[in-house]
Structure formats: structure tokens, C-alpha cells
Design an enzyme around this catalytic site. Structure first.
Site, PDB file in Angstrom:
ATOM      1  N   SER A 138       0.808  -1.220   0.000  1.00 30.00           N
ATOM      2  CA  SER A 138       0.000   0.000   0.000  1.00 30.00           C
ATOM      3  C   SER A 138       0.842   1.270   0.000  1.00 30.00           C
ATOM      4  O   SER A 138       0.362   2.329  -0.396  1.00 30.00           O
ATOM      5  CB  SER A 138      -0.943   0.006   1.204  1.00 30.00           C
ATOM      6  OG  SER A 138      -0.217  -0.115   2.419  1.00 30.00           O
ATOM      7  N   ASP A 383      -3.814   6.709  11.492  1.00 29.50           N
ATOM      8  CA  ASP A 383      -2.978   6.050  10.483  1.00 29.50           C
ATOM      9  C   ASP A 383      -1.635   6.771  10.427  1.00 29.50           C
ATOM     10  O   ASP A 383      -1.526   7.869   9.869  1.00 29.50           O
ATOM     11  CB  ASP A 383      -3.673   6.096   9.119  1.00 29.50           C
ATOM     12  CG  ASP A 383      -2.874   5.414   8.018  1.00 29.50           C
ATOM     13  OD1 ASP A 383      -1.697   5.053   8.256  1.00 29.50           O
ATOM     14  OD2 ASP A 383      -3.405   5.257   6.906  1.00 29.50           O
ATOM     15  N   HIS A 386       0.607   5.399   6.264  1.00 31.09           N
ATOM     16  CA  HIS A 386       0.477   5.964   4.922  1.00 31.09           C
ATOM     17  C   HIS A 386       0.709   7.469   4.965  1.00 31.09           C
ATOM     18  O   HIS A 386       0.968   8.032   6.030  1.00 31.09           O
ATOM     19  CB  HIS A 386      -0.891   5.606   4.350  1.00 31.09           C
ATOM     20  CG  HIS A 386      -1.130   4.126   4.312  1.00 31.09           C
ATOM     21  ND1 HIS A 386      -1.815   3.459   5.311  1.00 31.09           N
ATOM     22  CD2 HIS A 386      -0.745   3.184   3.417  1.00 31.09           C
ATOM     23  CE1 HIS A 386      -1.852   2.153   5.026  1.00 31.09           C
ATOM     24  NE2 HIS A 386      -1.204   1.967   3.884  1.00 31.09           N
TER      25      HIS A 386
END
Length: 407
Positions: A138, A383, A386
Site C-alpha cells: 500500500s 494512520d 500511509h
């Protein structure tokens, strides 16, 4: 009288000739100055252009990965979040409520030179009739979305398309017959985490010698950009000899992670050596993208939640980044080089370590409803892996662009 008139005509003509001559000289001098300035700038630009050398990270004049962050709200961001047609809700921090947008305004400044300015048209021209393929997890998808956003606004809507086919996502610039693709293969080799949607499996298993199922999708790519790190972060991994389809005949063994990581990269490097045309294919491996899940590393309280400034300590290295894994990658790439295949590592780890401000934190789409406990403690679902876009991955792509266009 006639003589005086004639003399006046001659003098007038002579003056006009001298005047024209002076104008011509002035024009030529101006042209020479402009040419000299242009050539000087061009020569400076050429000094800054990159050249492959024998060293893993070496450049002819400059190490692009050693530098500092400079706040620049004039040139950055390179695009607007809401103007990117294919922006991911996982990365659209402004859309999901982030108010402090200073994370978009940082420019990476190498110590010894300047990064070439990103020119979407120049990149697309370089990619004409070619495939640029990102392969990995990702974080690599994060970089792929960034690259799509960087070129998206330069292409008329009717001359671009996006096609999703299971693990393969293809953005196409129709006029250039160029594609920018992403293929989901978080561990490069086959694993039980290969489903692009349902891959959160606690008991992770890798089929360490199997890569063809994935590789057939990126075979023939002209520029291949690989990464694999995040999904390996556990002490031990279960290795499968056999097939997922025939579990009764399979052999499983728990192996120390670093050893399994090297085995997977060896499988990948053997495929690269056999199947890649080294005369026409450019190969890149992106080093680990750091996380900021432990604020105690930089003297904070929890994690990246509420962090709006970068880390100023030069050489800062977080506890979640594993130098041993980087050395494994370097060793495998060096071995490939002895076999005649050059894979350039994009060493984004150190420059990304400073950017604790650049993560989505709580400002992203939540795929599942938040619990009462999470709502009361936002840092618990932040998060810190990312990266917001526009943001840090745009700089990763500026580095990649420097090699693709200015090599």
C-alpha cells in the site's frame, strides 16, 4: 548648393548606416549575452543531471537522498487534492477534515544540488509507448496515486482512463499510449495476503519460491518500481512449500523473518535476472517507508496524531525502521549488479523519517464504523503508516522522475 545638399544626403545616409550598425552591434551583444546565460543555465542543469555509477546510491555530482526539508509555499503543493480525479479517500486528508495543510508545502533540498523540477509533459513524453509499473504494497500504491495525480491535470479528461482489474490498476494517457500501473503484491512472492481487498490475515504465510503468478502482470514493463517492507514486520513468518490449493500435500515451517525476507528477495532477483531486458528496462527498488507510531522516539506522547511539524534532529531514525532489512536489500541489489543488472534503490527512508507531520492520522475514510472507545481516544485509530496527498510521496516521485527523465 547642390554640393551641400549632396553632402547632407551623404551625411544623413552615413548617420543612418552608423546608427543601424550600432543597433546591429547592440542586438548581437544582447543575443550573445542571452545565449551565454542560457548556455550557463543549461550547463548547470547538465551538472545536476543524474548518471548511473557503480555505487548503489551514488550520483555523478550529488547524492539526492542526503539533504534537508525547506518550507516552500510558493512552489508546493505540485497539485491540489480536490483537482486530482483519481485521489484515494485513504490519502485525501483535507477532504476528511484536516485543517493544517502545511504538510503540503515542504520541498526536499539535497545538500549539493537541486532536484530537477517535475515536468509532467516531459515525463509523459519519456513514457510514450511505455509502461511504468509500481509493484508492491500500500505504500507503493500511495506513490502510484501520487504519480497519477502529478500528471492527471495535464491530460484532457477524454484522453485519460483508469482501469481496475483485481490486483492490477492501470492509468492510461491515451495520446501518449503510456500507462502508469500499480500491481498489488505486498510480499512480492505469493502469499495468503494477495487479495487486494481481503488481505488482513493474522497468520501470514508466504510461498517463498513462487512469483510467476504475480510477475506475469508486470512482465514487459519498461520501468519497474518495486517495494516490499511493511508486511514483513513480525518476528517470524510461516513459509509454505507446496500449494495453497492443496494444503494436505503442503509443508509449512516457521522461519525467522529476516531469513524469509532474504529468500523472497532472492526469488525476486532470480526472476528479474532471467526475464528483464537490461538494455531497455529501468529497475528501481524503493527503500522502507518509515512509520511514526511511537512518539517517544521523538519525545512526544502517543503517535503521529496531532503532529503538524517535522523532526528537526539531523539523522533521526525511528525504532520502527529496520536497518538490517535495508542491508538485505542492498546485498541483493549488489549481487544483481555483479550479474550485469542495475537496480537503482530510491533511498527514501531517511528523508521520510523527519516527516511525522505527513501521515493521514485520523483524517481519512474509515472503512468500518468507529467504536465508542476509538472516538474517545482518536490516537488509537490514527494512520501513522500511509501519507497524505499532496505530500511526501510527491517528493519520492520527484526523485524517481530525476532518474527517469534526467538520467
Amino acid at each position: 548648393m547642390a554640393a551641400k545638399k549632396h553632402q547632407a544626403v551623404v551625411l544623413g545616409t552615413s548617420w543612418r548606416i552608423r546608427s543601424s550598425f550600432r543597433s546591429l552591434i547592440a542586438f548581437l551583444i544582447t543575443a550573445l549575452i542571452i545565449t551565454a546565460v542560457y548556455l550557463t543555465q543549461d550547463s548547470i542543469g547538465r551538472v545536476l543531471e543524474l548518471d548511473r555509477t557503480d555505487g548503489l546510491h551514488e550520483l555523478s555530482e550529488c547524492n539526492l537522498f542526503s539533504g534537508k526539508w525547506v518550507f516552500d509555499n510558493q512552489s508546493y503543493p505540485l497539485y491540489k487534492e480536490q483537482q486530482c480525479t483519481f485521489m484515494s479517500d485513504q490519502l485525501a486528508c483535507e477532504k476528511f477534515g484536516r485543517k493544517d495543510l502545511s504538510y503540503q508545502n515542504w520541498r526536499w533540498q539535497p545538500h549539493q544540488c537541486n532536484l530537477p523540477w517535475f515536468n509532467a509533459t516531459a515525463l509523459l513524453e519519456t513514457l510514450r509507448n511505455k509502461r511504468l509499473v509500481f509493484v508492491g504494497d500500500s505504500l507503493n500504491r500511495n506513490q502510484w496515486v501520487s504519480m497519477v495525480c502529478l500528471v492527471d491535470s495535464w491530460i484532457p479528461p477524454k484522453l485519460r482512463s483508469m482501469h481496475n482489474n483485481d490486483s492490477l490498476n492501470i492509468f492510461k494517457a491515451i495520446e501518449y499510449n503510456a500507462t502508469i500501473e500499480f500491481y498489488w503484491a505486498p510480499l512480492l512472492v505469493e502469499s495468503n495476503s494477495d487479495d487486494p481487498v481481503n488481505h488482513r490475515i493474522p497468520d501470514r504465510t508466504v510461498r517463498i519460491k513462487a512469483i510467476e503468478k504475480h510477475a506475469r502482470h508486470w512482465t514487459g514493463g519498461d520501468i519497474l518500481v518495486f517495494d516490499s517492507y511493511l508486511w514483513w514486520r513480525r518476528p517470524r513468518m510461516k513459509v509454505l512449500w507446496g500449494s495453497f490449493e492443496s494444503p494436505d500435500d503442503a509443508i509449512y515451517k516457521e522461519v525467522e523473518m529476516l531469513r524469509v525476507y532474504e529468500m523472497a528477495l532472492r526469488t525476486w532477483s532470480d526472476w528479474v535476472e532471467v526475464h528483464v531486458d537490461k538494455t531497455k528496462t529501468q529497475l528501481f527498488f524503493v527503500s522502507m517507508s518509515p512509520t511514526h507510531e511511537r512518539a517517544k522516539d521523538w519525545g512526544g506522547d502517543e503517535n503521529c496524531y496531532k503532529e503538524t511539524g517535522k523532526i528537526s534532529e539531523e539523522g533521526y531514525w525511528g525504532s520502527d525502521s529496520d536497518p538490517k532489512m535495508m542491508r538485505v536489500v542492498e546485498m541483493v541489489l549488489e549481487d544483481l549488479k555483479t550479474r550485469g543488472l542495475n537496480v537503482q534503490m530510491l533511498n527514501i527512508t531517511q528523508l521520510s523519517e523527519y516527516r511525522k507531520d505527513g501521515h493521514p492520522s485520523i483524517y481519512r475514510k474509515q472503512w468500518e464504523p468507529l467504536t465508542k472507545e476509538q472516538i474517545e481516544n482518536p490516537s488509537s485509530y490514527a494512520d501513522c503508516i500511509h501519507w497524505c496527498l499532496p505530500g511526501l510521496p510527491d517528493v519520492w516521485n520527484e526523485l524517481l522522475y530525476a532518474y527517469i527523465v534526467h538520467q
